[in-house]
Scaffold this motif. Structure first.
Motif, PDB file in Angstrom:
ATOM      1  N   THR B  41       0.829  -1.201   0.000  1.00  0.00           N
ATOM      2  CA  THR B  41       0.000   0.000   0.000  1.00  0.00           C
ATOM      3  C   THR B  41       0.866   1.254   0.000  1.00  0.00           C
ATOM      4  OG1 THR B  41      -1.736  -1.192   1.121  1.00  0.00           O
ATOM      5  CG2 THR B  41      -1.816   1.192   1.245  1.00  0.00           C
ATOM      6  N   GLU B  81      -7.167   1.063  -0.817  1.00  0.00           N
ATOM      7  CA  GLU B  81      -7.517  -0.039   0.075  1.00  0.00           C
ATOM      8  C   GLU B  81      -8.858   0.220   0.750  1.00  0.00           C
ATOM      9  OE1 GLU B  81      -4.370  -0.465   2.869  1.00  0.00           O
ATOM     10  OE2 GLU B  81      -4.197  -2.619   2.552  1.00  0.00           O
ATOM     11  N   ASP B 156      -5.643  -1.412  -5.257  1.00  0.00           N
ATOM     12  CA  ASP B 156      -5.162  -2.013  -4.023  1.00  0.00           C
ATOM     13  C   ASP B 156      -6.264  -2.941  -3.509  1.00  0.00           C
ATOM     14  OD1 ASP B 156      -3.454  -2.491  -1.984  1.00  0.00           O
ATOM     15  OD2 ASP B 156      -3.352  -0.430  -1.256  1.00  0.00           O
TER      16      ASP B 156
END
Ligand code: ATP
Ligand code: MG
Lengths: 543, 237
Positions: B41, B81, B156
């Protein structure tokens, strides 16, 4: 294109929220707001009218008071802008999203600038309405006065906004890793000069004659009318030289905005990135088990909640830091009470100082409660299902929170009051009364804020700023304020009547007793009614 | 299209991303694998210009993401994310808003209903996003990032929360886009997905890129010919 789209979207969000709130609820809010503002207006208007009639210094006093009110407004606006812009610029998830889009960094900053200004100012501006109307009514001013005031005020708010935001960016750049400490530092910077001002000018000298006494207070308020302060331009512009002061405010507001934009261009994105690259692996301190052993023998679920709350409290420097800071500032002011010794040390003088202190402490308590106690339930609410699993009853949970927040309020303010009473050598009887009033205030405001916190809960967000700056938070703040004013009136009444020459010393104690009874009833009402309503609402809530 | 040169990010003492070099070609689907906390990330945040690197550079389509961030970001479609959505907007309003932020013309905006249809969101388009399920949110963000025809897509953890049908749709879209020349970077824990989609795979562990290549090259590296799972476990042991 993009600028109008963000405005459009914010308006759509606002519209969607309004559309999906029930009409009765909106009406209820509206009526409540009108009622509160009306009450504030009545209090101000009749209070000041009384002064104008009863004292030769009356008109002079109300002018000074207005300057002082707007000065307070200015300081409060800088505060709320600092705190709000800090969260809006750095910790809000929206910025993380906007930063991934092909938008200029300073464009994002400008949008946030305006947003945080509005968020920080609207509630305080609402409070300014009764103030302005009082001014207009007292002097029988024409309609144009209100229009002028509205335009001046709407420009005025951008000055504290720029100051607050400049401070927020500077602090975030200087202390990216110590988020909370940065905020505290800012508050300190802001509060210290204000307090020094206070100490310097607020030496009340209670020389016999009540009018001179009043005159001294007037003198004490003079600093709020310094021609260098924007609040002075505001008040001036309302009554004379409108255009001049409008331009003065406007050019300063523009310069503030321009300056912050200039600084943001260089600093905003780097500081944002640094802020989001904080060091990892911070250990939770106070993990020790001795805390748990303090509550031995308690119901394990209750114990678990209390221990969790204690740990959270001490691991959140913003919270205890602010308490310490307020306490520290109050302590700075103590010595200035001392040098008025000798024959002037009358009962009335002490009573007067205690009255002032109760007002000051009350204001601090209402800020702290609105800021920290009111959002407790909303923030906890998201994790409420977990606590529900422990089969604790809803009222028990609220009562735990009530007791702990009252204790916290009490400990801080009591320390200050004990010290004041020692400095003033207050007789035990009067000390006892002051302590009881402090106890009642702590209970009342915690109960009020917790209860309203449940009634106006917002379980969807995890940002306390959003919870606090909503309608519920504002109502909470205003109710706290009204409560403090009422207590202040009740406490101050005996000494005021005496100073005004209406009250003989022999009657003083009796009236004091009545005042105290009044405060007792008032506090119980402010504490128990919202708390009960909150508990009832909680029982019906679904998770 | 995506290029990293000695990209490094430190969080205090911790070196989350350690001198990573990457060069991803146009039309390539690149898989980014690594255990939890490996730095995937963080690398992606550096590539998208969200975080400033401690040292090193990142380029998107030849633009330096720090210096020419507007041009670079115009090329990117990024699915984070934990994506941010405006809870109080409807899905349709949100997509229109995104279109405005990218200054898209009305012709492109006509694609909005079509995109919603593709992801099975059309019947919910006038509901507030706060009522959307996890997978619906994921799909809405996906449609928002496809809206401006990005040249580079960075994702992500794309598939967590998607039902089989939706993930099939997403996979097909990604394949098609790659054929049209769009460069795609996917960070994922679903090895089957990486195996199916990706042309090349990079494995990152403790901030370092420890392996890079096609699946066959990776097999040769660990001298095993098992599944990608075995290779991955061997590499990050
Ligand atoms: N904002 C931050 N501040 C400090 N440390 C961070 C921050 N973000 C990540 N880290 C640390 O950097 C390291 C890499 O984190 P990263 O999120 O990049 O891992 P990841 O590979 O994406 O893991 P996962 O598979 O769990 O998503 C971790 O040790 C993490 O604790
Ligand atoms: Mg990750």
């Amino acid at each position: 294109m993009t600028s109008s789209s963000i405005i459009k979207v914010k308006l759509t969000i606002f519209k969607n929220i309004l559309l999906r709130t029930s009409k009765t609820k909106l009406l209820f809010f509206f009526i409540l707001a009108m009622f509160l503002l009306g009450g504030l207006f009545a209090l101000l208007y009749y209070g000041l009218k009384y002064f104008e009639v009863s004292s030769p210094f009356g008109p002079y006093l109300s002018e000074r008071l207005f300057s002082f009110f707007f000065m307070t407004l200015l300081v409060m606006l800088i505060f709320s802008n600092l705190i709000n812009s800090y969260t809006t610029l750095y910790s809000s998830k929206e910025n993380e999203y906007l930063l991934t889009l092909p938008l200029d960094h300073h464009w994002i900053f400008s949008v946030k600038f305006i947003e945080s200004t509005l968020l920080s100012s609207w509630a305080l501006m609402l409070l300014a309405i009764p103030l302005v109307i009082t001014m207009g009514f007292l002097k029988n001013l024409p309609l144009s006065f209100y229009l002028r005031s509205a335009s001046l005020l709407s420009i005025f708010i951008f000055i504290p906004a720029s100051l607050g935001i400049l401070l927020a960016i500077t602090l975030a750049s200087l202390f990216p890793k110590k988020r909370e400490r940065a905020l505290l530092f800012g508050i300190l910077i802001l509060l210290l000069p204000f307090c020094l001002f206070f100490i310097r000018y607020y030496r009340v000298d209670p020389r016999a004659d009540s009018h001179i006494f009043l005159y001294r207070i007037l003198d004490g308020l003079a600093f709020a009318s310094s021609p260098l302060l924007p609040n002075h331009w505001l008040v001036k512009g309302m009554s004379e030289d409108y255009l001049y002061y409008l331009l003065l405010l406007g050019s300063n507001a523009l310069m503030g905005f321009y300056l912050s934009l200039l600084i943001a261009k260089r600093l905003y994105y780097p500081s944002w990135s640094k802020w989001h690259s904080a060091e990892t692996g911070e250990k939770g301190y106070l993990g020790a088990s001795w805390i748990e052993s303090l509550f031995q023998g308690m119901n394990p679920a209750i114990k678990a909640i209390i221990v969790k709350d204690i740990k959270t409290f001490f691991r959140e420097p913003t919270l205890w830091g602010q308490l310490l800071l307020f306490l520290g500032l109050l302590l700075i002011y103590l010595p200035s009470l001392k040098d008025i010794g000798g024959p002037l040390y009358t009962l009335f003088y002490r009573h007067f100082i205690i009255t002032l202190n109760i007002g000051g402490v009350g204001l601090i308590l209402s800020t702290l409660n609105t800021r920290f106690v009111f959002p407790i339930f909303s923030l906890e609410g998201m994790r409420f299902w977990m606590i529900r699993l422990s089969r604790l009853e809803a009222p028990t949970l609220i009562l735990i929170k009530f007791v702990s927040s009252s204790i916290l309020c009490l400990v801080t303010t009591l320390t200050f009051f004990i010290l004041t009473n020692i400095t003033l050598r207050t007789p035990p009887f009067m000390s006892l009364i002051s302590y009881s009033i402090i106890l009642l205030m702590s209970l009342a405001m915690s109960g009020l804020s917790l209860g309203l916190g449940v009634l106006f809960s917002n379980l969807k967000v995890d940002n306390p700023t959003v919870v606090v700056s909503g309608l519920g938070g504002t109502i909470n703040g205003v109710l706290c304020l009204i409560y403090v004013i009422l207590v202040e009136v009740l406490v101050g009444l005996p000494v005021f009547l005496h100073l005004a020459g209406y009250l003989k010393t022999s009657l003083y104690h009796i009236l004091l007793g009545f005042s105290f009874m009044g405060i007792l009833l008032l506090s119980l009402g402010f504490c128990l009614i919202p708390l009960r309503l909150g508990i009832r609402a909680l029982k019906e809530m679904e998770f | 299209m995506i290029k990293a040169v000695a990209l490094t990010k430190k969080f205090g003492e911790l070196v989350a991303v350690n001198a990573i070099d990457l060069d991803i070609e146009e039309g390539e689907i690149f898989g980014f694998l690594g255990p939890n906390g490996a730095g995937k990330t963080t690398t992606i945040k550096l590539l998208t210009g969200l975080l400033k690197p401690t040292s090193g550079q990142a380029f998107i389509g030849g633009y330096d993401i720090q210096l020419e961030y507007k041009q670079a970001k115009h090329l990117i479609g990024y699915l984070p994310e934990t994506p941010y959505l405006y809870e109080k907007l409807t899905g349709f309003e949100f997509l229109n808003f995104v279109a405005d932020l990218y200054s898209l013309d009305n012709f492109t905006k006509k694609r909005i209903p079509q995109l919603l249809e593709t992801f099975n969101l059309f019947q919910n388009k006038d509901h507030l996003i706060e009522g959307y399920s996890y997978g619906m949110r994921q799909k809405l963000v996906l449609s928002s990032l496809l809206l401006h025809n990005p040249k580079v897509i960075i994702i992500d953890e794309p598939m967590s929360g998607l039902d089989p049908k939706s993930s099939k749709i997403v996979k097909n879209i990604l394949k098609e886009l790659a054929q049209e020349g769009v460069t795609i970077l996917i960070s994922t824990h679903i090895l089957a997905l990486a195996q199916e989609l990706c042309h090349r795979i990079g494995v990152i562990d403790e901030g370092r890129l420890i392996a890079l290549g096609t699946i066959d090259e990776l097999k040769a590296l660990v001298k095993r010919s098992d599944s990608l799972e075995e290779i991955f476990l061997e590499l990050t042991r």
